[in-house]
Motif scaffolding. Structure first.
Motif, PDB file in Angstrom:
ATOM      1  N   GLY A 110       7.712 -13.091  -9.243  1.00 37.13           N
ATOM      2  CA  GLY A 110       7.879 -11.660  -9.457  1.00 37.13           C
ATOM      3  C   GLY A 110       7.586 -10.977  -8.134  1.00 37.13           C
ATOM      4  N   PHE A 111       7.994  -9.750  -7.999  1.00 37.89           N
ATOM      5  CA  PHE A 111       7.659  -8.993  -6.800  1.00 37.89           C
ATOM      6  C   PHE A 111       7.539  -7.523  -7.175  1.00 37.89           C
ATOM      7  CE2 PHE A 111      12.249  -9.017  -6.954  1.00 37.89           C
ATOM      8  CZ  PHE A 111      12.596  -7.718  -6.629  1.00 37.89           C
ATOM      9  N   GLU A 112       6.862  -6.779  -6.318  1.00 32.69           N
ATOM     10  CA  GLU A 112       6.773  -5.341  -6.512  1.00 32.69           C
ATOM     11  C   GLU A 112       6.621  -4.667  -5.167  1.00 32.69           C
ATOM     12  OE1 GLU A 112       3.459  -4.424  -9.066  1.00 32.69           O
ATOM     13  OE2 GLU A 112       2.061  -4.421  -7.405  1.00 32.69           O
ATOM     14  N   GLY A 113       6.961  -3.408  -5.158  1.00 32.84           N
ATOM     15  CA  GLY A 113       6.852  -2.639  -3.937  1.00 32.84           C
ATOM     16  C   GLY A 113       7.410  -1.253  -4.151  1.00 32.84           C
ATOM     17  N   PHE A 114       7.477  -0.500  -3.080  1.00 32.74           N
ATOM     18  CA  PHE A 114       7.947   0.874  -3.159  1.00 32.74           C
ATOM     19  C   PHE A 114       9.387   0.975  -2.680  1.00 32.74           C
ATOM     20  CE2 PHE A 114       3.406   1.447  -3.321  1.00 32.74           C
ATOM     21  CZ  PHE A 114       3.301   2.413  -4.321  1.00 32.74           C
ATOM     22  N   LEU A 115      10.183   1.628  -3.502  1.00 37.06           N
ATOM     23  CA  LEU A 115      11.575   1.912  -3.192  1.00 37.06           C
ATOM     24  C   LEU A 115      11.629   3.358  -2.731  1.00 37.06           C
ATOM     25  CD1 LEU A 115      14.457   0.659  -3.446  1.00 37.06           C
ATOM     26  CD2 LEU A 115      14.618   1.942  -5.569  1.00 37.06           C
ATOM     27  N   SER A 116      12.162   3.564  -1.528  1.00 32.83           N
ATOM     28  CA  SER A 116      12.248   4.920  -0.971  1.00 32.83           C
ATOM     29  C   SER A 116      13.707   5.313  -0.821  1.00 32.83           C
ATOM     30  CB  SER A 116      11.577   4.978   0.401  1.00 32.83           C
ATOM     31  OG  SER A 116      10.235   4.583   0.309  1.00 32.83           O
ATOM     32  N   ALA A 117      14.036   6.471  -1.390  1.00 36.15           N
ATOM     33  CA  ALA A 117      15.387   7.014  -1.282  1.00 36.15           C
ATOM     34  C   ALA A 117      15.320   8.515  -1.531  1.00 36.15           C
ATOM     35  CB  ALA A 117      16.316   6.357  -2.295  1.00 36.15           C
ATOM     36  N   ASN A 118      16.065   9.262  -0.748  1.00 35.30           N
ATOM     37  CA  ASN A 118      16.143  10.714  -0.943  1.00 35.30           C
ATOM     38  C   ASN A 118      14.772  11.370  -1.037  1.00 35.30           C
ATOM     39  OD1 ASN A 118      18.964  10.601  -1.031  1.00 35.30           O
ATOM     40  ND2 ASN A 118      18.909  10.052  -3.186  1.00 35.30           N
ATOM     41  N   ASP A 119      13.878  11.034  -0.129  1.00 36.88           N
ATOM     42  CA  ASP A 119      12.524  11.590  -0.092  1.00 36.88           C
ATOM     43  C   ASP A 119      11.740  11.335  -1.374  1.00 36.88           C
ATOM     44  OD1 ASP A 119      12.930  12.596   2.499  1.00 36.88           O
ATOM     45  OD2 ASP A 119      13.867  14.408   1.702  1.00 36.88           O
ATOM     46  N   CYS A 120      12.113  10.309  -2.106  1.00 41.91           N
ATOM     47  CA  CYS A 120      11.421   9.932  -3.338  1.00 41.91           C
ATOM     48  C   CYS A 120      10.961   8.485  -3.176  1.00 41.91           C
ATOM     49  CB  CYS A 120      12.374  10.062  -4.525  1.00 41.91           C
ATOM     50  SG  CYS A 120      11.639   9.647  -6.108  1.00 41.91           S
ATOM     51  N   GLN A 121       9.726   8.213  -3.540  1.00 43.45           N
ATOM     52  CA  GLN A 121       9.183   6.854  -3.447  1.00 43.45           C
ATOM     53  C   GLN A 121       8.704   6.428  -4.830  1.00 43.45           C
ATOM     54  OE1 GLN A 121       5.550   6.057  -1.104  1.00 43.45           O
ATOM     55  NE2 GLN A 121       6.893   4.799   0.153  1.00 43.45           N
ATOM     56  N   THR A 122       9.207   5.276  -5.291  1.00 47.76           N
ATOM     57  CA  THR A 122       8.915   4.803  -6.635  1.00 47.76           C
ATOM     58  C   THR A 122       8.469   3.353  -6.591  1.00 47.76           C
ATOM     59  OG1 THR A 122      10.669   6.245  -7.467  1.00 47.76           O
ATOM     60  CG2 THR A 122       9.919   4.509  -8.934  1.00 47.76           C
ATOM     61  N   LEU A 123       7.453   3.019  -7.368  1.00 52.56           N
ATOM     62  CA  LEU A 123       7.012   1.637  -7.503  1.00 52.56           C
ATOM     63  C   LEU A 123       7.997   0.914  -8.418  1.00 52.56           C
ATOM     64  CD1 LEU A 123       4.814  -0.527  -6.968  1.00 52.56           C
ATOM     65  CD2 LEU A 123       3.726   0.242  -9.090  1.00 52.56           C
ATOM     66  N   VAL A 124       8.557  -0.204  -7.945  1.00 51.39           N
ATOM     67  CA  VAL A 124       9.502  -0.984  -8.743  1.00 51.39           C
ATOM     68  C   VAL A 124       9.056  -2.442  -8.759  1.00 51.39           C
ATOM     69  CG1 VAL A 124      11.455   0.549  -8.299  1.00 51.39           C
ATOM     70  CG2 VAL A 124      11.076  -1.394  -6.791  1.00 51.39           C
ATOM     71  N   ARG A 125       9.510  -3.143  -9.790  1.00 48.45           N
ATOM     72  CA  ARG A 125       9.201  -4.571  -9.941  1.00 48.45           C
ATOM     73  C   ARG A 125      10.481  -5.323 -10.231  1.00 48.45           C
ATOM     74  NH1 ARG A 125       5.045  -1.733 -12.225  1.00 48.45           N
ATOM     75  NH2 ARG A 125       2.969  -2.294 -11.479  1.00 48.45           N
TER      76      ARG A 125
END
Length: 181
Positions: A110-125
């Motif tokens: 599994g992996f997780e991290g932050f996805l950054s796009a359009n000045d928005c940062q979201t934790l995704v897995r």
């Protein structure tokens, strides 16, 4: 004495930099495919210009996708994507302590991290697999990843009202090698 100290410090920094980068692998042309739906139709967007950097010692990963490299089977969507100047960046960690540089069986994680796009940062897995292929051709491993996302995750509305909010992202053919080029 100051000159000797400065020279020793400079040589130490250079050596540390070289050793720190020896376990970092790259891919400049990984394949990414996004599957979603528009009305009752499946829509597929693809890019073959995904950039991946994976540190084998820490299992940290960074992925960059220029939006204007995505192509779909929909002309109006292709035109919208061609004029996009942004990029999507994922900065995260694989669910591994480290990755062996020696031959190893396929690693599922599994992996997780932050996805950054359009000045928005979201934790995704997501889920992934790393297959060791040796260093015979200059490549060390093949990486595959799968993430379920939504346009909400990207901080943007769906481009059309008939386009569904959720989609799946699949990264394949990420042949990792030591050379950045």
């Amino acid at each position: 004495m100051k000159k000797i100290f400065t020279l020793v410090l400079l040589l130490t920094l250079i050596c540390c930099s070289v050793f720190a980068q020896r376990d970092t692998y790259y891919s400049r042309n990984a394949s990414l495919t996004m599957y979603g739906h528009m009305g009752h139709e499946i829509i597929k967007l693809q890019s073959r210009q995904l950039n991946v950097m994976l540190d084998y010692e820490s299992a940290c990963i960074m992925i960059r996708l220029p939006l204007n490299t995505l192509v779909s089977g929909v002309d109006s969507l292709n035109n919208l994507l061609k004029t996009s100047h942004g990029e999507i960046v994922f900065d995260g960690k694989l669910g591994l302590d480290y990755i062996s540089l020696e031959n190893h069986p396929p690693l599922k994680f599994g992996f997780e991290g932050f996805l950054s796009a359009n000045d928005c940062q979201t934790l995704v897995r997501g889920e992934g697999e790393l297959n060791h292929i040796g260093d015979r051709t200059g490549y060390a491993s093949m990486l595959g990843l799968c993430i379920n996302l939504s346009f909400d995750d990207l901080g943007m509305p769906a481009p059309w009202p008939t386009m569904g909010n959720e989609f799946e992202v699949v990264i394949t053919q990420a042949l990792l090698m030591r050379d950045k080029n």
